[in-house]
Design a protein around this motif. Structure first.
Motif, PDB file in Angstrom:
ATOM      1  N   CYS A 160       0.829  -1.208   0.000  1.00  0.00           N
ATOM      2  CA  CYS A 160       0.000   0.000   0.000  1.00  0.00           C
ATOM      3  C   CYS A 160       0.866   1.263   0.000  1.00  0.00           C
ATOM      4  CB  CYS A 160      -0.913   0.019   1.215  1.00  0.00           C
ATOM      5  SG  CYS A 160      -2.223  -1.224   1.176  1.00  0.00           S
TER       6      CYS A 160
ATOM      7  N   ARG B 147       1.477   5.135   1.252  1.00  0.00           N
ATOM      8  CA  ARG B 147       1.162   5.963   2.411  1.00  0.00           C
ATOM      9  C   ARG B 147       0.091   6.989   2.052  1.00  0.00           C
ATOM     10  NH1 ARG B 147       6.046   7.639   6.271  1.00  0.00           N
ATOM     11  NH2 ARG B 147       4.655   9.446   6.408  1.00  0.00           N
TER      12      ARG B 147
ATOM     13  N   GLU C 129      10.104   3.773   1.730  1.00  0.00           N
ATOM     14  CA  GLU C 129       9.565   4.704   2.710  1.00  0.00           C
ATOM     15  C   GLU C 129       8.222   5.300   2.274  1.00  0.00           C
ATOM     16  OE1 GLU C 129      12.313   7.889   3.357  1.00  0.00           O
ATOM     17  OE2 GLU C 129      11.713   8.992   1.556  1.00  0.00           O
TER      18      GLU C 129
ATOM     19  N   GLN D 246       5.796   3.596   1.293  1.00  0.00           N
ATOM     20  CA  GLN D 246       4.785   2.568   1.506  1.00  0.00           C
ATOM     21  C   GLN D 246       4.343   2.489   2.947  1.00  0.00           C
ATOM     22  OE1 GLN D 246       6.868  -0.906  -0.164  1.00  0.00           O
ATOM     23  NE2 GLN D 246       5.605  -0.715  -2.003  1.00  0.00           N
ATOM     24  N   ASP D 247       3.107   2.004   3.116  1.00  0.00           N
ATOM     25  CA  ASP D 247       2.547   1.766   4.445  1.00  0.00           C
ATOM     26  C   ASP D 247       2.043   0.324   4.457  1.00  0.00           C
ATOM     27  OD1 ASP D 247       1.184   1.707   6.879  1.00  0.00           O
ATOM     28  OD2 ASP D 247      -0.628   2.612   6.000  1.00  0.00           O
ATOM     29  N   HIS D 248       2.822  -0.574   5.070  1.00  0.00           N
ATOM     30  CA  HIS D 248       2.470  -1.993   5.031  1.00  0.00           C
ATOM     31  C   HIS D 248       1.257  -2.339   5.867  1.00  0.00           C
ATOM     32  CE1 HIS D 248       5.994  -2.394   2.682  1.00  0.00           C
ATOM     33  NE2 HIS D 248       6.867  -2.277   3.679  1.00  0.00           N
ATOM     34  N   SER D 249       0.830  -1.406   6.746  1.00  0.00           N
ATOM     35  CA  SER D 249      -0.401  -1.636   7.500  1.00  0.00           C
ATOM     36  C   SER D 249      -1.640  -1.277   6.688  1.00  0.00           C
ATOM     37  CB  SER D 249      -0.382  -0.835   8.810  1.00  0.00           C
ATOM     38  OG  SER D 249      -0.478   0.560   8.542  1.00  0.00           O
ATOM     39  N   CYS D 250      -1.430  -0.596   5.571  1.00  0.00           N
ATOM     40  CA  CYS D 250      -2.509  -0.281   4.615  1.00  0.00           C
ATOM     41  C   CYS D 250      -3.616   0.577   5.206  1.00  0.00           C
ATOM     42  CB  CYS D 250      -3.097  -1.557   4.014  1.00  0.00           C
ATOM     43  SG  CYS D 250      -1.978  -2.388   2.850  1.00  0.00           S
ATOM     44  N   LYS D 251      -3.230   1.649   5.904  1.00  0.00           N
ATOM     45  CA  LYS D 251      -4.237   2.570   6.442  1.00  0.00           C
ATOM     46  C   LYS D 251      -5.064   3.219   5.341  1.00  0.00           C
ATOM     47  CE  LYS D 251      -1.639   3.858  10.632  1.00  0.00           C
ATOM     48  NZ  LYS D 251      -0.402   3.094  10.356  1.00  0.00           N
TER      49      LYS D 251
END
Length: 250
Positions: free
Chosen positions: A147, A149, A241, A243-248
């Protein structure tokens, strides 16, 4: 007095560089840098060839030269890796036109995120990334499919009207980036590694210093983002950087 201050500054910079170097070395020592390659070469490929089961990989495509693997970090993050031993973006193999087009293959494999989620994942939420030689812990080329950010998504939406097929400097996450647009057809026609080496001065001789990431723009174009390592600013050239691997964003 000025000479003494200059000497102190130089010493401080040298110490800072040494500390950064030691931290990176420690990270690489702590992690098994060949862990991904062992998974690919000792489990996924033999499993596919002997039994038709690529586990723990999601898929092994020998003909196209890549495997996909669900990463442990994040609910939807996947990695795409070569079936051949290629250390990373610094490898001369990435500039060989006969080497598979790994970024295009990664974009084609983004459907894995939706399949894992059990619901559609819009292209606007997806990003691809590879870290520089100095911003990674594994010595097998791997592209993160994950995902984007939300704050980077918002900034790219704002920048989109001013972006073109010419590289231009922009600041993302307080780091200097070079950005240029691509169509999906252009992504398929030429590796982004070759494009970076051919189009950005000095990149060809220092590919290992760069991280790359890719995302979609609201008008259907793609944007390629290049970040260059800068030790003085504690910037390791981590394309990941964005990316947001928690997929907010979802």
């Amino acid at each position: 007095m000025q000479g003494r201050n200059r000497a102190v500054t130089i010493i401080a910079l040298v110490i800072a560089l040494l500390v950064v170097g030691l931290v990176i070395a420690a990270l690489r020592f702590h992690h098994n840098a060949d862990a991904l390659w062992k998974i690919v070469s000792e489990q996924c490929i033999p499993g596919q060839q002997k039994t038709g089961n690529p586990a723990p990989c999601e898929n092994v495509d020998i003909a196209q030269g890549y495997v996909t693997l669900k990463d442990r970090d994040g609910p939807l993050q996947y990695l795409l890796m070569p079936v051949a031993k290629i250390s990373g973006i610094e490898s001369p193999l990435v500039l060989n036109p006969r080497t598979p087009n790994f970024f295009f293959q990664s974009w084609q494999e983004r459907h894995l995120m939706a399949e894992k989620r059990g619901a559609p994942v819009a292209d606007s939420a997806i990003s691809l990334a590879i870290n520089s030689e100095y911003g990674r812990t594994q010595n097998q080329l791997h592209i993160h499919i994950s995902c984007l950010r939300p704050d980077v998504r918002q900034q790219l939406n704002q920048l989109a009207p001013s972006l073109s097929e010419h590289w231009q400097p922009e600041t993302l996450l307080n780091h200097p980036y070079l950005l240029r647009t691509l169509t999906v057809e252009q992504l398929a026609q030429q590796s982004v590694f070759i494009r970076l080496a051919d189009e950005v001065p000095e990149a060809h001789a220092g590919m290992g210093k760069y991280g790359l990431s890719l995302a979609a723009l609201p008008d259907g174009r793609l944007v390629l983002m290049a970040i260059e390592r800068n030790w003085l600013k504690l910037n390791r050239g981590s394309g990941e950087e964005v990316q947001d691997h928690s997929c907010k964003i979802l």
